[in-house]
Design an enzyme around this catalytic site. Structure first.
Site, PDB file in Angstrom:
ATOM      1  N   PHE A 175      -9.054 -10.894  12.692  1.00 22.26           N
ATOM      2  CA  PHE A 175      -7.626 -10.970  12.350  1.00 22.26           C
ATOM      3  C   PHE A 175      -6.811 -10.109  13.304  1.00 22.26           C
ATOM      4  O   PHE A 175      -7.330  -9.210  13.963  1.00 22.26           O
ATOM      5  CB  PHE A 175      -7.391 -10.511  10.905  1.00 22.26           C
ATOM      6  CG  PHE A 175      -7.739  -9.066  10.675  1.00 22.26           C
ATOM      7  CD1 PHE A 175      -9.036  -8.689  10.357  1.00 22.26           C
ATOM      8  CD2 PHE A 175      -6.772  -8.077  10.811  1.00 22.26           C
ATOM      9  CE1 PHE A 175      -9.366  -7.353  10.163  1.00 22.26           C
ATOM     10  CE2 PHE A 175      -7.093  -6.734  10.616  1.00 22.26           C
ATOM     11  CZ  PHE A 175      -8.389  -6.374  10.292  1.00 22.26           C
ATOM     12  N   CYS A 176      -5.507 -10.404  13.364  1.00 23.68           N
ATOM     13  CA  CYS A 176      -4.561  -9.582  14.126  1.00 23.68           C
ATOM     14  C   CYS A 176      -3.227  -9.605  13.385  1.00 23.68           C
ATOM     15  O   CYS A 176      -3.164 -10.016  12.233  1.00 23.68           O
ATOM     16  CB  CYS A 176      -4.434 -10.082  15.561  1.00 23.68           C
ATOM     17  SG  CYS A 176      -3.895 -11.795  15.678  1.00 23.68           S
ATOM     18  N   THR A 177      -2.142  -9.181  14.028  1.00 26.44           N
ATOM     19  CA  THR A 177      -0.862  -9.033  13.333  1.00 26.44           C
ATOM     20  C   THR A 177      -0.290 -10.359  12.836  1.00 26.44           C
ATOM     21  O   THR A 177       0.023 -10.512  11.665  1.00 26.44           O
ATOM     22  CB  THR A 177       0.179  -8.372  14.268  1.00 26.44           C
ATOM     23  OG1 THR A 177      -0.438  -7.270  14.899  1.00 26.44           O
ATOM     24  CG2 THR A 177       1.409  -7.940  13.506  1.00 26.44           C
TER      25      THR A 177
END
Ligand SMILES: [Zn+2]
Ligand SMILES: [Zn+2]
Length: 350
Positions: free
Chosen positions: A180-182
């Site tokens: 995941f990321c922002t």
């Protein structure tokens, strides 16, 4: 009763082949000016990546409609939030080789879905399964202020280091991996890199942390989410952080209150810069520089960003007092090994 300003903020991206970038840039700039929209758009042959804000809901909706129509993407996914703090001062378009810096230009995610998990599916895995590994693909200073329960921290300084990190971990190629990321864009490229290296059981969080927290605040994500604009970070309700400032020396989230030795301004310094000579006692790069050159000389009082926000909120005039601007483009900071170094970064939408 004082009326506080409200900003409508949206983050969006799309990988799609674009041609004649200067013409697109001009069209975006003209429209942003017409609608009084502020923000940043990263534009490239491979698509666009942007966060924008407007103070009126009409302008905000008109901007989103424009983006859908102009780029012919009726199903464009927008991650919206609101903010009492202005996330941007200006509108800017930057043309780059990559719309998110991964060091792997030319690798373009296919249109459509590639092992995306919705926030609900993501939660289901976290709550019902145990045989998986979850990895935070973001940089170490983003991880530090908030992440998913049990997520591994690759401790990277830039996304380029991510694939090497995975290989060094010796994770079996068929292991279920959640990344995941922002806002999702880094994972779109990261997953391709991992799939290319033979990892065939990787899943990415659709819309990233911002999309997750919108649906599931105070659930499996703990802490706050770093964002790449003046809000610094958003809390579980996607509201601008009240905990963190932006360190004037390095642009990272900061919490340690200091009084500037040179100009007496109050500022929040990050836990790394507080260990750096001159940075630790000053409110700005300029004061740090001057304090080193002329230790005995006092400087004129300056206003730092959070004081400006506060005075504006109280309806006070800030016009005649010199103001400090924080940029993330060049700074001195400690790296993860504790060594001070000058670094420069590109402005980014994520
Ligand atoms: Zn700092
Ligand atoms: Zn100062």
């Amino acid at each position: 009763m004082s009326e506080s300003l409200n900003y409508y903020v949206t983050a969006y991206y799309r990988f799609t082949k674009l041609a004649d970038l200067p013409a697109i840039q001009k069209a975006l700039e003209d429209k942003a000016e017409e609608l009084n929209v502020k923000g940043l758009v990263i534009l490239g042959d491979e698509g666009y990546n942007s966060t924008c804000a407007a103070s009126s809901i009409e302008s905000f909706e008109a901007w989103k409609t424009f983006i859908r129509e102009y780029f012919n993407s009726p199903d464009q996914f927008f991650k919206d939030s609101e903010s009492t703090k202005s996330p941007f001062r200006r509108f800017k378009v930057k043309v780059r080789n990559e719309i998110v810096t991964t060091g792997i230009p030319g690798v373009m995610p296919p249109e459509g879905v590639n092992h995306h998990l919705s926030p609900t599916e993501w939660n289901k895995v976290m709550k019902e399964e145990t045989d998986y590994v979850m990895i935070d693909t973001r940089n170490w200073y983003e991880y530090k202020i908030g992440t998913f329960k049990g997520a591994l921290n690759p401790n990277i300084e830039k996304f380029t280091e991510f694939p090497q990190y995975i290989e060094a971990q010796g994770i079996p190629k068929d292991k279920k991996m959640l990344i995941f990321c922002t806002g999702g864009i880094r994972c779109e490229k990261g997953i391709l890199e991992l799939q290319d290296k033979g990892y065939n059981n990787v899943f990415q969080l659709d819309g990233g942390i911002l999309n997750y927290m919108k649906e599931y605040p105070n659930d499996q994500f703990e802490g706050e989410c770093f964002v790449f604009d003046h809000r610094v970070a958003v809390d579980q309700n996607l509201q601008p952080t009240t905990k963190f400032g932006l360190c004037p020396h390095c642009g990272q989230p900061s919490t340690i209150k200091i009084e500037c030795k040179r100009c007496d301004a109050h500022e929040l310094i990050c836990e790394d810069c507080i260990k750096v000579e001159y940075a630790k006692d000053t409110c700005s790069k300029n004061c740090a520089y001057q304090l080193e050159k002329h230790p005995a000389r006092k400087g004129q009082k300056q206003l730092v960003p959070f004081e400006i926000e506060k005075m504006k909120a109280e309806g006070k005039d800030t016009g005649s007092i010199p103001q400090i601007r924080v940029t993330r483009t060049k700074y001195i900071s400690l790296n993860k090994n504790g060594e001070a170094e000058t670094r420069s970064t590109k402005e980014t939408a994520e």
